[in-house]
Scaffold this motif. Structure first.
Motif, mmCIF file in Angstrom:
data_model
loop_
_atom_site.group_PDB
_atom_site.id
_atom_site.type_symbol
_atom_site.label_atom_id
_atom_site.label_comp_id
_atom_site.label_asym_id
_atom_site.label_seq_id
_atom_site.Cartn_x
_atom_site.Cartn_y
_atom_site.Cartn_z
ATOM 1 N N VAL A 1 5.607 3.433 1.628
ATOM 2 C CA VAL A 1 5.118 2.498 0.986
ATOM 3 C C VAL A 1 5.367 1.309 1.882
ATOM 4 O O VAL A 1 6.356 0.986 2.678
ATOM 5 C CB VAL A 1 6.061 1.904 -0.103
ATOM 6 N N VAL A 2 4.205 0.631 2.311
ATOM 7 C CA VAL A 2 4.244 -0.456 3.342
ATOM 8 C C VAL A 2 3.839 -1.882 2.623
ATOM 9 O O VAL A 2 2.994 -1.985 1.701
ATOM 10 C CB VAL A 2 2.764 -0.227 4.135
ATOM 11 N N THR A 3 4.580 -2.837 2.768
ATOM 12 C CA THR A 3 4.759 -4.252 2.309
ATOM 13 C C THR A 3 4.012 -5.192 3.415
ATOM 14 O O THR A 3 4.879 -4.975 4.467
ATOM 15 C CB THR A 3 5.893 -4.685 1.939
ATOM 16 N N ARG A 4 2.972 -5.779 3.256
ATOM 17 C CA ARG A 4 2.472 -6.636 4.439
ATOM 18 C C ARG A 4 3.195 -7.959 4.317
ATOM 19 O O ARG A 4 3.769 -8.552 3.398
ATOM 20 C CB ARG A 4 0.963 -7.018 4.046
ATOM 21 N N ILE A 5 3.701 -8.098 5.481
ATOM 22 C CA ILE A 5 4.630 -9.556 6.030
ATOM 23 C C ILE A 5 3.707 -10.308 6.828
ATOM 24 O O ILE A 5 3.512 -9.962 7.878
ATOM 25 C CB ILE A 5 6.086 -9.020 6.465
ATOM 26 N N THR B 1 -2.054 9.030 7.707
ATOM 27 C CA THR B 1 -1.524 8.941 6.293
ATOM 28 C C THR B 1 -2.965 8.885 5.591
ATOM 29 O O THR B 1 -3.972 8.495 6.070
ATOM 30 C CB THR B 1 -0.851 8.001 6.134
ATOM 31 N N THR B 2 -2.976 9.041 4.544
ATOM 32 C CA THR B 2 -3.933 8.842 3.326
ATOM 33 C C THR B 2 -3.660 7.888 2.290
ATOM 34 O O THR B 2 -2.408 8.022 1.547
ATOM 35 C CB THR B 2 -4.385 10.083 2.601
ATOM 36 N N GLU B 3 -4.403 6.749 2.266
ATOM 37 C CA GLU B 3 -3.752 5.812 1.453
ATOM 38 C C GLU B 3 -3.902 6.206 -0.154
ATOM 39 O O GLU B 3 -4.831 6.591 -0.623
ATOM 40 C CB GLU B 3 -4.646 4.274 1.781
ATOM 41 N N LEU B 4 -2.893 6.158 -1.101
ATOM 42 C CA LEU B 4 -3.102 6.368 -2.569
ATOM 43 C C LEU B 4 -3.339 5.246 -3.221
ATOM 44 O O LEU B 4 -4.017 5.428 -4.365
ATOM 45 C CB LEU B 4 -1.699 7.157 -2.746
ATOM 46 N N TYR B 5 -2.848 3.929 -2.901
ATOM 47 C CA TYR B 5 -2.950 2.750 -3.846
ATOM 48 C C TYR B 5 -2.658 1.670 -2.979
ATOM 49 O O TYR B 5 -1.766 1.573 -2.193
ATOM 50 C CB TYR B 5 -1.787 2.954 -4.881
ATOM 51 N N THR B 6 -3.239 0.845 -3.711
ATOM 52 C CA THR B 6 -3.072 -0.724 -3.105
ATOM 53 C C THR B 6 -2.730 -1.639 -4.229
ATOM 54 O O THR B 6 -3.448 -1.532 -5.015
ATOM 55 C CB THR B 6 -4.305 -1.100 -2.134
ATOM 56 N N TRP B 7 -2.006 -2.552 -4.129
ATOM 57 C CA TRP B 7 -1.539 -3.608 -5.103
ATOM 58 C C TRP B 7 -1.539 -5.026 -4.413
ATOM 59 O O TRP B 7 -0.806 -5.254 -3.343
ATOM 60 C CB TRP B 7 -0.068 -3.228 -5.600
ATOM 61 N N THR B 8 -2.380 -5.887 -4.958
ATOM 62 C CA THR B 8 -2.278 -7.086 -4.952
ATOM 63 C C THR B 8 -2.144 -8.119 -5.953
ATOM 64 O O THR B 8 -2.271 -7.495 -7.025
ATOM 65 C CB THR B 8 -3.570 -7.872 -3.898
ATOM 66 N N GLY B 9 -2.003 -9.161 -5.832
ATOM 67 C CA GLY B 9 -2.139 -10.100 -7.327
ATOM 68 C C GLY B 9 -0.904 -10.759 -7.274
ATOM 69 O O GLY B 9 -0.797 -11.641 -8.333
ATOM 70 N N THR C 1 0.888 -1.185 -0.101
ATOM 71 C CA THR C 1 0.003 -0.196 -0.176
ATOM 72 C C THR C 1 0.984 1.317 -0.109
ATOM 73 O O THR C 1 2.020 1.129 0.452
ATOM 74 C CB THR C 1 -1.193 -0.016 1.202
ATOM 75 N N TRP C 2 0.420 2.199 -0.615
ATOM 76 C CA TRP C 2 1.245 3.618 -0.940
ATOM 77 C C TRP C 2 0.284 4.567 -0.101
ATOM 78 O O TRP C 2 -1.062 4.725 -0.403
ATOM 79 C CB TRP C 2 1.415 3.902 -2.362
ATOM 80 N N HIS C 3 0.976 5.363 0.764
ATOM 81 C CA HIS C 3 0.433 6.416 1.782
ATOM 82 C C HIS C 3 1.200 7.758 1.386
ATOM 83 O O HIS C 3 2.169 7.920 1.063
ATOM 84 C CB HIS C 3 0.221 6.087 2.935
ATOM 85 N N ILE C 4 0.085 8.940 1.470
ATOM 86 C CA ILE C 4 1.001 10.061 1.392
ATOM 87 C C ILE C 4 0.736 10.771 2.971
ATOM 88 O O ILE C 4 -0.374 10.537 3.364
ATOM 89 C CB ILE C 4 0.335 11.025 0.511
ATOM 90 N N GLN C 5 1.793 11.424 3.474
ATOM 91 C CA GLN C 5 1.913 11.920 4.778
ATOM 92 C C GLN C 5 2.357 13.310 4.814
ATOM 93 O O GLN C 5 3.469 13.389 4.244
ATOM 94 C CB GLN C 5 2.701 10.936 5.823
ATOM 95 N N ASP C 6 1.293 14.199 5.474
ATOM 96 C CA ASP C 6 2.153 15.659 5.422
ATOM 97 C C ASP C 6 3.053 15.644 6.590
ATOM 98 O O ASP C 6 2.724 15.218 7.652
ATOM 99 C CB ASP C 6 0.951 16.541 5.656
#
Length: 83
Positions: A19-23, A64-72, A5-10
Motif C-alpha cells: 500500500v502506497v500513500t502519496r505524500i 508490481t501490479t496495481e490492484l486498486y487506487t483510492w482518491t477522494g 494505491t494498492w499493488h501486488i508483488q510476487d
C-alpha cells in the motif's frame, strides 16, 4: 488530496500486497524517516520485522501490479474532508 494505491508483488516468500500513500510534501517524508516517537519506532520496527523492508528507506524489488487506487479526500486546515 489523499491518494492510496494498492499493488501486488510476487516475491520468493509468496505474493505481497503493498500500500502506497502519496505524500505531496517531501519534508513530511523526511520527518517521518527521522521520527523517533514511541509509536513511530514501534510501527517501523514492526514493518521491518514482518516484511524485511525498512520503512526509512525507499523499497526496491521486483515490479508490481496495481490492484486498486483510492482518491477522494482533501486535507483542509488539518481536517480530512471529501473532495
Amino acid at each position: 488530496m489523499l491518494l492510496d494505491t494498492w499493488h501486488i508483488q510476487d516475491t520468493p516468500f509468496g505474493p505481497w500486497v503493498l500500500v502506497v500513500t502519496r505524500i505531496d510534501n517531501y519534508a513530511d517524508v523526511e520527518a517521518y524517516a527521522a521520527s523517533s516517537g514511541e509509536f513511530e519506532v514501534w510501527f517501523k520496527s514492526t514493518v521491518l520485522a514482518l516484511s524485511g523492508s525498512d520503512p526509512n528507506k525507499a523499497p526496491l524489488g521486483p515490479p508490481t501490479t496495481e490492484l486498486y487506487t483510492w482518491t477522494g479526500a482533501t486535507i483542509v486546515g488539518g481536517e480530512v474532508g471529501q473532495s
